[in-house]
Design an enzyme around this catalytic site. Structure first.
Site, PDB file in Angstrom:
ATOM      1  N   GLU A 173      -5.753   9.788   2.017  1.00 23.20           N
ATOM      2  CA  GLU A 173      -4.795  10.434   1.457  1.00 23.20           C
ATOM      3  C   GLU A 173      -4.463  10.118  -0.116  1.00 23.20           C
ATOM      4  O   GLU A 173      -4.315  11.255  -0.717  1.00 23.20           O
ATOM      5  CB  GLU A 173      -3.346   9.803   2.287  1.00 23.20           C
ATOM      6  CG  GLU A 173      -3.318  10.486   3.743  1.00 23.20           C
ATOM      7  CD  GLU A 173      -2.650   9.736   4.716  1.00 23.20           C
ATOM      8  OE1 GLU A 173      -1.851   8.768   4.434  1.00 23.20           O
ATOM      9  OE2 GLU A 173      -2.429  10.076   5.730  1.00 23.20           O
ATOM     10  N   ASP A 195       0.379   4.794  -2.891  1.00 20.97           N
ATOM     11  CA  ASP A 195       0.840   5.755  -1.655  1.00 20.97           C
ATOM     12  C   ASP A 195       1.474   4.766  -0.632  1.00 20.97           C
ATOM     13  O   ASP A 195       1.028   4.022   0.103  1.00 20.97           O
ATOM     14  CB  ASP A 195      -0.315   6.393  -1.418  1.00 20.97           C
ATOM     15  CG  ASP A 195      -0.256   7.401   0.052  1.00 20.97           C
ATOM     16  OD1 ASP A 195       1.257   7.300   0.273  1.00 20.97           O
ATOM     17  OD2 ASP A 195      -0.944   8.169   0.590  1.00 20.97           O
TER      18      ASP A 195
END
Lengths: 633, 253
Positions: A173, A195
């Site tokens: 991600e 993140d």
């Protein structure tokens, strides 16, 4: 060509998205309710048919026992690792779950494995994309937390297969986010991606140079995110109701979901307000009211967000960098909207983080960029290449229960290592290998990936056999193993006993369940969608006939429109979606002048250059956005 | 693919180095074809040969990195995702070989160890794994204390033992901690200086290889001597590294 379209999917803990490259930039494909975000919630209707997204999320309070959320937390995990989760999440495990079996979650009267639930979410995204393109979608890039281990990655890949998607690549991600950010910047430097999502935390440090996105180090926690903040607030509310009202709501799933909904709203509101009031109607008829100031909130969540500090420092250390050497910091994930989180990131990296792209969408956009690269690239992605790393060391158990690390964490993938094994006794035909993942010294403290049995070793004196075993981590971060007996040149048979996860046969069976009707489903859906569109344009035409603009058309024009209208009505009832589409297109063409006239006579607004069909689209539902809720409170 | 949770790949014999591209058949191809760009089957080569290098240890890391990135742009599976399954398999093999080779060669210690292994040297196990293994199985770890360190190590071990005992009974002696900390610094300096010594050994080794390349015969005796000297430096360095780690653990950092 359209059948070869590869989509990028962010399969999130809280929300999931699907995106693709439209020309030179990635865009998110909205769902049928107009929303870019599909809540990662799956529920069953009265007929035990699953449904996904906003509707499923809305059903959480009324029928909590028929719905499930945050399933990502259970992907690739065994019953022993989820005891903590069970305290805070209303996961209902199947009663007949056997030891060593893949988890099964109960929804109503049915049970599903976590990959199957994820597959239902993926299938919804696939449908959204198919509706958008008007063609089947079979290939996808799916993102996973960088810190996901082999079992979690494999479970995600299985989910794709069950949903009827060929997963061309699993992308980490934070790395995907950097692709979305790097697309239009094309500059060199060191970037840190922080993140913090609904359930997972990742930190990745990348070196960008001449289109190469090279991950230098990554770290994280696959069980840390916004969910943990929600659970803290829920616990407080449950304690409050028990203490003040003497009401124990711990076993009342519906009330629990009502509280969860309101604390999430409060959490979101506190990113823009200095205080917020929680107001929940309780089953006893009373209301639960509580004011939370931002100061209180920040104190409360500090221990949670502090858990991101260790991984950040470790990643910097592994990268051999000091915070001052980081050129840019990028924020990803909904939880990075919390001002206290932003302040923490600023402290850690000593610079203002970037927030230009929507933190909820940036991962999906990056996945679309990677999908484009895999599909052969375009002008926008020319020269772009991702070099990612394995987040965890790979090891094998050696004598005394010790882990011998053979591929170290932060090694660029694909990566491989070769080990040699021999036999201990004369004529030994089998050798057992225990594969582990993790940083700890002892095997029992690492994650067990699988036990391999090398079989069919030719009979030889003890110590004579020389078995070469090759461990290879592919570009998805998934392990492959092959073995060969060197003296005989014979390929040794490998029997895998996965510690977690579905077998190939199990996955096959699950695919068949959904595939049996996939073709028919798709065709029917196309018919239904075409019919709906026909209804929309016919309604718009009715409206047009009543408008003053109608009077400005010539008799000939009116006659033509009436003919086309009749044709559409006739074909609408049939099962021929192409026929319906053709009739819609014809009517759309035929009513272009009417639409223009309606605009001129100011009957309708903002119709410029649009056909009637498009003109009416504007009245559809608007996209619900998490940010909007901040003002909603 | 046989199993879903952990897939296995078939171990196929690695094909012999090809002289022509399997696809267009025109070029002499190494890792990819200069003419049509297709990935070639991996050849069974060592890491030095993979990068077209001779077995010298003083490496131009910037040049190595440059080659690494250029080859990545040809061999990486992402850029061969639309190729046939055989080509994708080669791309995966070649790409992992490239990454393994780059990772090993760019690190001075790993590079030296790798070269010695290629030269047939079995390095003494000084790793933490071996230590743990020895501890848990009760075996005596094969480990040579460098003679020049014998006395120092003996004293240090006594002090470390003292520190552990004190910790157990909940006392601490700031003077002892400071003394051990000072010794740790000294050891770290020694570790650093051994790296310089290693670099000097590289120079000697590379000179020998160069002479060989120039057509002058190098005796097996000389080769062995050079190898042994490098092994000695590595052993001492590993020994000190482990000591530094043990001291760090005892001090609680």
């Amino acid at each position: 060509m359209s059948t070869d379209r590869i989509v990028g999917i962010d399969l999130g803990t809280t929300n999931s998205l699907v995106a693709f490259m439209q020309g030179e930039s990635p865009v998110v494909i909205p769902g049928d309710d107009g929303s870019n975000l599909v809540p990662s919630v799956v529920a069953l209707d009265q007929d035990n048919r699953p449904f996904v997204g906003n509707a499923a999320r809305n059903s959480l309070i009324a029928t909590p026992e028929r719905a499930v959320y945050s399933i990502k937390r259970l992907m690739g995990r065994g019953v022993d690792d989820i005891q903590e989760e069970l305290k805070f999440f209303p996961f209902r495990l199947a009663e007949d779950l056997q030891a060593g079996e893949v988890l099964r979650i109960r929804l109503g009267e049915r049970t599903f494995t976590p990959p199957e639930i994820s597959a239902l979410i993926l299938r919804q995204l696939k449908r959204n994309a198919e509706r958008f393109f008007g063609a089947q979608v079979t290939k996808a890039v799916i993102t996973v937390p960088a810190y996901f281990n082999d079992a979690q990655r494999q479970a995600t890949k299985d989910a794709g297969r069950i949903a009827g998607l060929e997963v061309l690549r699993l992308v980490n991600e934070p790395t995907a986010a950097s692709l979305a950010y790097g697309l239009d910047k094309k500059q060199n430097g060191i970037v840190a991606v922080y993140d913090l999502g609904g359930g997972t935390f990742d930190i990745s440090i990348l070196k960008l140079h001449d289109g190469i996105f090279e991950v230098i180090a990554t770290n994280g926690d696959t069980h840390l995110g916004g969910d943990d903040i929600d659970n803290l607030l829920i616990t407080i509310a449950l304690d409050d109701t028990l203490g003040d009202l003497g009401l124990d709501l711990r076993r009342n799933a519906g009330a629990g979901q009502a509280i969860r909904k309101s604390v999430i709203e409060a959490k979101i509101a506190l990113s823009s307000q200095s205080s917020v009031n929680i107001d929940v109607e309780l089953p006893c008829g009373k209301r639960y009211l509580r004011e939370i100031t931002r100061e209180q909130f920040e104190q409360l969540i500090q221990p949670i967000i502090d858990r991101t500090v260790g991984p950040c420092k470790q990643a910097l250390k592994d990268a051999g960098l000091k915070p001052e050497q980081i050129d840019e910091v990028v924020l990803v994930g909904g939880s990075t909207r919390i001002p206290r989180v932003r302040a923490l990131v600023k402290e850690l990296f000593r610079r203002e983080p970037h927030t230009d792209l929507n933190p909820d969408e940036v991962v999906a956009l990056g996945a679309a960029v990677q999908a484009n690269i895999l599909g052969g690239g375009s002008e926008a992605t020319e020269n772009m290449l991702l070099l990612d790393v394995t987040p965890l060391s790979l090891g094998i158990e050696v004598a005394g229960g010790v882990t011998d690390k053979i591929i170290l964490r932060n090694s660029t993938i694909p990566a491989s290592a070769t080990q040699f094994y021999t036999t201990q006794i004369d004529g030994q035909a089998n050798v057992a290998i225990h594969v582990l993942q993790g940083e700890r010294e002892l095997a029992k403290d690492c994650r067990s990936l699988a036990r391999f049995d090398l079989k069919g070793i030719p009979p030889m004196a003890a110590g004579m056999a020389r078995i070469e075993v090759k461990f290879l981590i592919d570009a998805n971060g998934i392990l492959h193993v092959s073995a060969r007996e060197q003296r005989s040149g014979k390929e040794a048979e490998i029997q895998v006993q996965p510690s977690y996860g579905l077998t190939d046969e199990q996955v096959e069976g699950m695919i068949l369940d959904s595939f049996d009707s996939a073709e028919e489903d798709f065709r029917q859906r196309q018919v239904i969608e075409a019919r709906n569109e026909a209804t929309t344009i016919l309604a718009a035409l009715d409206k047009g006939k009543k408008s003053p603009a109608w009077g400005h058309l010539t008799t000939d024009e009116k006659k033509k429109i009436a003919k086309m209208e009749k044709a559409l009505i006739a074909v609408q009832a049939e099962d021929d979606y192409q026929g319906i589409r053709k009739a819609i297109d014809a009517l759309n063409q035929g009513t272009t002048r009417l639409a223009e006239l309606m605009m001129d006579s100011a009957v309708s607004v903002a119709l410029k250059g649009k056909t009637m069909d498009e003109a009416d689209m504007g009245e559809g539902p608007t996209a619900p956005h998490p940010m909007a809720k901040a003002e909603f409170e | 693919m046989t199993n879903s949770s952990l897939t296995t790949i078939t171990a196929k014999p690695v094909p012999e180095e090809t002289q022509t591209c399997w696809s267009c058949g025109t070029m002499r191809a190494v890792h990819f074809c200069e003419s049509c760009g297709k990935v070639q089957p991996p050849a069974p080569v060592d890491y030095f040969t993979f990068f077209g290098l001779s077995r010298k240890l003083n490496l131009d890391i910037a040049a190595l990195d440059k080659d690494f990135y250029e080859l990545s742009r040809k061999l990486h599976p992402d850029l061969n995702a639309r190729a046939g399954s055989q080509e994708q398999e080669w791309s995966l093999q070649q790409s992992s070989l490239l990454n393994d080779a780059h990772r090993t060669l760019k690190d001075p210690i790993k590079r030296t160890q790798y070269l010695l292994k290629l030269e047939g040297v079995e390095l003494e196990e000084q790793s933490k794994t071996a230590t743990e293994q020895a501890r848990s199985t009760g075996q005596v770890k094969k480990q040579i204390v460098p003679p020049d360190l014998l006395e120092e190590v003996f004293d240090l071990n006594i002090q470390l033992e003292e520190l552990r005992i004190q910790k157990k009974i909940g006392e601490d002696d700031p003077a002892l901690i400071e003394e051990i900390g000072r010794q740790k610094l000294e050891l770290e300096e020694k570790q650093e200086s051994l790296l310089h010594e290693l670099e000097f050994r590289w120079k000697m080794w590379d000179g020998m290889i160069q002479r060989e390349q120039n057509g002058q015969p190098v005796s097996e005796e000389e080769r062995k001597q050079e190898r042994d000297k490098m092994v000695d430096v590595l052993n001492r360095r590993n020994y000190i590294r482990n000591l530094v780690r043990d001291v760090g653990e005892a001090l609680g950092n």
